[in-house]
Design an enzyme around this catalytic site. Structure first.
Site, PDB file in Angstrom:
ATOM      1  CG  ASN A  95      -4.719   4.065   0.581  1.00  0.00           C
ATOM      2  OD1 ASN A  95      -4.024   3.480  -0.272  1.00  0.00           O
ATOM      3  ND2 ASN A  95      -4.499   3.969   1.877  1.00  0.00           N
ATOM      4  CB  CYS A 140      -3.996  -1.365   4.792  1.00  0.00           C
ATOM      5  SG  CYS A 140      -3.016  -1.386   6.279  1.00  0.00           S
ATOM      6  CE  LYS A 173      -7.100   1.394   4.031  1.00  0.00           C
ATOM      7  NZ  LYS A 173      -5.802   1.764   4.670  1.00  0.00           N
ATOM      8  CD  GLU A 202      -5.106   4.808   5.985  1.00  0.00           C
ATOM      9  OE1 GLU A 202      -4.633   3.992   6.786  1.00  0.00           O
ATOM     10  OE2 GLU A 202      -5.572   4.467   4.885  1.00  0.00           O
ATOM     11  CD  GLU A 205      -2.131   1.294   3.041  1.00  0.00           C
ATOM     12  OE1 GLU A 205      -1.507   0.703   3.954  1.00  0.00           O
ATOM     13  OE2 GLU A 205      -3.206   1.909   3.226  1.00  0.00           O
ATOM     14  CG  ASN A 234       2.059   1.553   4.689  1.00  0.00           C
ATOM     15  OD1 ASN A 234       3.145   2.090   4.645  1.00  0.00           O
ATOM     16  ND2 ASN A 234       1.444   1.190   3.581  1.00  0.00           N
TER      17      ASN A 234
HETATM   18  N1  ING Z   1      -3.185   0.598   8.796  1.00  0.00           N
HETATM   19  C1  ING Z   1      -3.620  -0.140   9.918  1.00  0.00           C
HETATM   20  C2  ING Z   1      -4.241  -1.481   9.562  1.00  0.00           C
HETATM   21  O1  ING Z   1      -5.444  -1.686   9.479  1.00  0.00           O
HETATM   22  C3  ING Z   1      -4.896  -0.212  11.987  1.00  0.00           C
HETATM   23  C4  ING Z   1      -4.481   0.637  10.827  1.00  0.00           C
HETATM   24  C5  ING Z   1      -3.985  -1.013  12.663  1.00  0.00           C
HETATM   25  C6  ING Z   1      -6.202  -0.246  12.340  1.00  0.00           C
HETATM   26  C7  ING Z   1      -4.414  -1.846  13.705  1.00  0.00           C
HETATM   27  C8  ING Z   1      -6.650  -1.062  13.378  1.00  0.00           C
HETATM   28  C9  ING Z   1      -5.745  -1.854  14.070  1.00  0.00           C
HETATM   29  O2  ING Z   1      -3.422  -2.399   9.460  1.00  0.00           O
HETATM   30  C10 ING Z   1      -3.831   0.924   7.644  1.00  0.00           C
HETATM   31  N2  ING Z   1      -3.118   1.647   6.750  1.00  0.00           N
HETATM   32  O3  ING Z   1      -4.982   0.623   7.424  1.00  0.00           O
END
Ligand code: ING
Length: 311
Positions: free
Chosen positions: A110, A172, A127, A146, A47, A197
């Site tokens: 995205n 993601c 996204k 985001e 991503e 990410n």
């Molecule tokens: N990053 C993270 C993901 O879903 C996140 C944000 C991390 C949300 C952990 C909830 C828990 O892996 C992106 N870019 O979506």
């Protein structure tokens, strides 16, 4: 007759604020060459693979924000990647920030694309599940903006035929939502490609760090098994200007088993021979959607957004 596709996930280590797109594209091309020498025909990149994960920064000047977006694809900097992939006969998935115009207004997505071995863009995904927040959280160690910098994707979860397979895409946070896989599963997806990410630290709630990797792999394995599809997930990882993100790039089989797993938090290629028939027995038996699903009982899934307890 078994259909095979030798595929790879190309994990990227950190991209720092000071790293140019040209420098990043050189890394992507090096991974493509490594893939070619390993007989790979399809590669999944992460991503937002052209820049640092900029949603971690609070910005108010739209011109500053737009510097992280691509107005054209291939862009001048990524033309070299498209040309090399065509020369080597490799298809790929690439994630990037897309700036476009819709009805005369700028739109920010995205985005990920599927590019066939002839260098043609055959599919695009924007996204849908945008995590994080849109307001500034000054107390947080970093932001996750985001919801501020991107519009919600407007093209749904689709599939495309490419290189003898039915391929779908997500990005993601989408991988945490079973709906994303199931909408593609209901279209007969055989390969789900996704980049991510994922910060190691949870800025919203104190959480043991090992859960990041556990929830990441759990989401991939569940999505793969429950839809009898291969899931190829590419991390951008390591510490970008000191902000640590998990690795764990993986190739997951339709059985839910991990076929390959990255070991580092740097640029790393993992490859597997995908047997595109492997999921077929699952689609014919335990996940024979036509035979077993009871959509008359699933209405809340599309009619209700948030949970509501009425008892
Ligand atoms: N990053 C993270 C993901 O879903 C996140 C944000 C991390 C949300 C952990 C909830 C828990 O892996 C992106 N870019 O979506």
């Amino acid at each position: 007759m078994s259909r095979k596709l030798r595929a790879a996930v190309a994990q990227l280590g950190p991209i720092h604020l000071a790293d140019s797109r040209e420098a990043v594209v050189k890394r992507l091309c090096a991974l493509l060459r490594e893939a070619h020498s390993a007989g790979v025909k399809f590669v999944v990149f992460p991503e937002l693979a052209l820049t640092t994960f900029f949603p971690r920064y609070w910005m108010t000047d739209q011109a500053e924000i737009d510097r992280y977006f691509e107005r054209d694809m291939p862009s001048p900097e990524t033309r070299a990647l498209f040309d090399l992939a065509k020369e080597l006969g490799i298809g790929f998935y690439l994630g990037y920030a897309e700036l476009t115009q819709e009805k005369g207004a700028p739109r920010h997505y995205n985005t990920s694309i599927l590019v066939d071995p002839d260098g043609r863009i055959v599919g695009r995904y924007r996204k849908i599940h945008l995590p994080g927040h849109s307001e500034h959280l000054p107390q947080a160690p970093f932001q996750h903006l985001e919801k501020r910098y991107f519009d919600v994707g407007n093209e749904g979860f689709r599939v495309w035929r490419m290189q003898g397979a039915v391929m779908g895409m997500c990005i993601c946070n989408d991988r945490r939502w079973p709906e994303a896989y199931r909408v593609m599963g209901l279209q007969g997806v055989e390969i789900v490609a996704l980049g991510y990410n994922t910060p190691i630290e949870n800025i919203h709630h104190r959480e043991p760090e090992h859960l990041r990797m556990f929830h990441h792999l759990l989401s991939l394995q569940a999505g793969a098994y429950q839809n009898a599809a291969w899931v190829l997930a590419a991390a951008k990882c390591g510490a970008e200007d000191g902000h640590a993100m998990i690795g764990g790039s993986a190739i997951v089989a339709p059985t839910g088993e991990i076929a390959a797993l990255a070991l580092t938090e740097e640029d790393e290629l993992i490859a597997t021979n995908l047997d595109l028939e492997l999921g077929e027995y699952l689609r014919r038996t335990v996940f024979n959607f036509e035979k077993h699903r009871r959509v008359e009982h699933y209405g809340l899934i599309t009619s209700r957004t948030g949970a509501k307890t009425e008892v």
